[in-house]
Design a protein around this motif. Structure first.
Motif, mmCIF file in Angstrom:
data_model
loop_
_atom_site.group_PDB
_atom_site.id
_atom_site.type_symbol
_atom_site.label_atom_id
_atom_site.label_comp_id
_atom_site.label_asym_id
_atom_site.label_seq_id
_atom_site.Cartn_x
_atom_site.Cartn_y
_atom_site.Cartn_z
ATOM 1 N N ASP A 263 -2.792 -8.674 -1.948
ATOM 2 C CA ASP A 263 -2.706 -7.222 -1.816
ATOM 3 C C ASP A 263 -2.934 -6.824 -0.360
ATOM 4 O OD1 ASP A 263 -2.893 -4.451 -1.993
ATOM 5 O OD2 ASP A 263 -3.892 -4.543 -3.933
ATOM 6 N N PRO A 264 -1.952 -6.154 0.268
ATOM 7 C CA PRO A 264 -2.111 -5.772 1.676
ATOM 8 C C PRO A 264 -3.256 -4.808 1.922
ATOM 9 C CG PRO A 264 -0.174 -4.721 0.719
ATOM 10 C CD PRO A 264 -0.642 -5.739 -0.277
ATOM 11 N N ALA A 265 -3.755 -4.162 0.876
ATOM 12 C CA ALA A 265 -4.903 -3.267 1.041
ATOM 13 C C ALA A 265 -6.133 -4.029 1.515
ATOM 14 C CB ALA A 265 -5.207 -2.557 -0.278
ATOM 15 N N TRP B 288 -5.993 -6.752 3.603
ATOM 16 C CA TRP B 288 -5.750 -7.500 4.836
ATOM 17 C C TRP B 288 -6.589 -6.936 5.977
ATOM 18 C CZ3 TRP B 288 0.331 -8.157 5.021
ATOM 19 C CH2 TRP B 288 0.731 -8.884 3.890
ATOM 20 N N GLU C 228 -1.419 1.772 5.791
ATOM 21 C CA GLU C 228 -1.434 2.047 4.357
ATOM 22 C C GLU C 228 -0.051 2.404 3.827
ATOM 23 O OE1 GLU C 228 -3.882 4.812 1.107
ATOM 24 O OE2 GLU C 228 -4.484 4.765 3.230
ATOM 25 N N TRP D 68 2.589 1.017 4.490
ATOM 26 C CA TRP D 68 3.343 -0.212 4.245
ATOM 27 C C TRP D 68 2.997 -0.859 2.901
ATOM 28 C CZ3 TRP D 68 3.424 -3.669 9.263
ATOM 29 C CH2 TRP D 68 3.932 -2.928 10.340
ATOM 30 N N TRP D 69 1.837 -0.541 2.365
ATOM 31 C CA TRP D 69 1.353 -1.265 1.196
ATOM 32 C C TRP D 69 2.341 -1.261 0.027
ATOM 33 C CZ3 TRP D 69 -4.393 0.825 0.883
ATOM 34 C CH2 TRP D 69 -5.075 0.444 2.064
ATOM 35 N N ILE E 169 5.356 -3.534 0.715
ATOM 36 C CA ILE E 169 5.038 -4.959 0.628
ATOM 37 C C ILE E 169 4.910 -5.388 -0.826
ATOM 38 C CG2 ILE E 169 3.267 -6.685 1.135
ATOM 39 C CD1 ILE E 169 2.719 -5.081 3.747
ATOM 40 N N ARG E 170 4.218 -4.569 -1.631
ATOM 41 C CA ARG E 170 4.036 -4.917 -3.036
ATOM 42 C C ARG E 170 5.361 -4.954 -3.791
ATOM 43 N NH1 ARG E 170 -0.524 -0.540 -3.141
ATOM 44 N NH2 ARG E 170 -2.382 -1.729 -2.518
ATOM 45 N N TRP F 205 5.131 -7.158 -9.078
ATOM 46 C CA TRP F 205 3.745 -7.154 -8.616
ATOM 47 C C TRP F 205 2.835 -7.148 -9.830
ATOM 48 C CZ3 TRP F 205 1.712 -8.014 -3.974
ATOM 49 C CH2 TRP F 205 0.336 -7.774 -3.804
ATOM 50 N N SER G 59 -10.472 -4.647 -4.089
ATOM 51 C CA SER G 59 -9.363 -5.588 -4.177
ATOM 52 C C SER G 59 -9.591 -6.680 -3.167
ATOM 53 C CB SER G 59 -8.046 -4.877 -3.877
ATOM 54 O OG SER G 59 -6.975 -5.782 -3.904
ATOM 55 N N SER H 287 0.309 -10.392 9.719
ATOM 56 C CA SER H 287 1.577 -9.736 9.433
ATOM 57 C C SER H 287 2.752 -10.481 10.025
ATOM 58 C CB SER H 287 1.559 -8.300 10.003
ATOM 59 O OG SER H 287 1.330 -8.328 11.387
#
Length: 284
Positions: free
Chosen positions: A71-73, A75, A82, A84-85, A88-89, A205, A273, A283
């Motif tokens: 989960d990019p949240a 990273w 945010e 982008w999240w 990405i998902r 996802w 998360s 990234s």
């Protein structure tokens, strides 16, 4: 001064024998190709040397983790915006054991993953690949919610009384220590997620709850374990290598964590998360 000769499959096999690797062993390998020095044939030669020593009854296991598929949240190194999240998902290609390369596990692990006959578990964060007699026993049935626990490849290596080989690596890379985390009385848990390839080729996802891994004390733990004299050390090529019983390591680590980790870390927290299981994705 004479220039040293390149390392070969034969010379590396001799080093592995001297360290204590024997035919029929189950060996979980963590490796740094650079540390070994110049090898005629590169990583293919290293893998061949290991297989030669283990023989047809042995099994070679490597981590083939994909820590960017988290989960990019969560990273942090570096974080991503945010905005982008959701992209990405929704758009990241889903994990597929056959298609998805390992990330940051090293060229030797990736060589094993692509070796003819290799089998790979299907966990989208912390898969393992295996070659040899017990490959299927080790990688099959890898549960999402027991990523590095009893029903993971780590648990299978434990049941098979396997060995851990750190080849040019330190205990910070020693994934078997996570099995001791999963064995704690009440380890912290959190929601995590990944993109997974579906049978029709689409990506989805998915989320689940599992233990939150923590490697911050692995080096200290490993140093204390080695102080017991339970690890054999030597040179494989130019690399410092350590060989140890995985059962002895995990049993020691289970007691060590219970004694040394703050009790606050034993309180579950389902609100956060997690980031990557064993390293934090960038990234790039």
């Amino acid at each position: 001064m004479d220039q040293p000769l390149p390392h070969t499959a034969r010379s590396l096999a001799a080093d592995l024998h001297a360290l204590g690797v024997t035919a029929g062993d189950v060996v979980l390998l963590h490796s740094s190709m650079r540390s070994i020095g110049f090898v005629a044939g590169g990583p293919q030669t290293v893998v061949q040397a290991l297989l030669d020593v283990l023989g047809p009854e042995g099994t070679l296991v490597v981590p083939t983790h994909t820590p960017a598929n988290t989960d990019p949240a969560g990273w942090r190194h570096p974080p991503v915006p945010e905005a982008w999240w959701p992209v990405i998902r929704e758009q990241a290609p889903g994990f597929d054991p056959l298609r998805t390369p390992s990330q940051w596990m090293g060229v030797i692990a990736e060589t094993v993953r692509r070796w003819p006959g290799a089998r790979r578990s299907d966990h989208p964060h912390v898969s393992f690949a295996a070659l040899g007699r017990h490959a299927a026993d080790i990688v099959d049935g890898h549960r999402l919610d027991d990523a590095l626990g009893e029903r993971s490849p780590l648990g299978a290596v434990y049941r098979l009384d396997g060995k851990v080989l750190l080849l040019g690596c330190e205990h910070g890379s020693n994934t078997s220590l996570h099995l001791a985390e999963w064995r704690q009385a009440s380890p912290p848990r959190a929601i995590t997620g990944a993109s997974v390839r579906q049978p029709d080729g689409a990506s989805q996802w998915i989320t689940w709850i599992d233990v939150v891994p923590d490697t911050d004390d692995f080096e200290r733990l490993g140093t204390d374990f080695e102080a017991t004299g339970a690890a054999m050390s030597g040179k494989v090529g130019c690399a410092t290598a350590r060989l140890m019983s995985q059962r002895a390591l995990v049993d020691f680590a289970t007691d060590w964590m219970a004694a040394h980790r703050p009790s606050a870390k034993q309180r579950p927290d389902l609100s956060a998360s997690t980031g990557a299981p064993c390293s934090t994705p960038s990234s790039s």
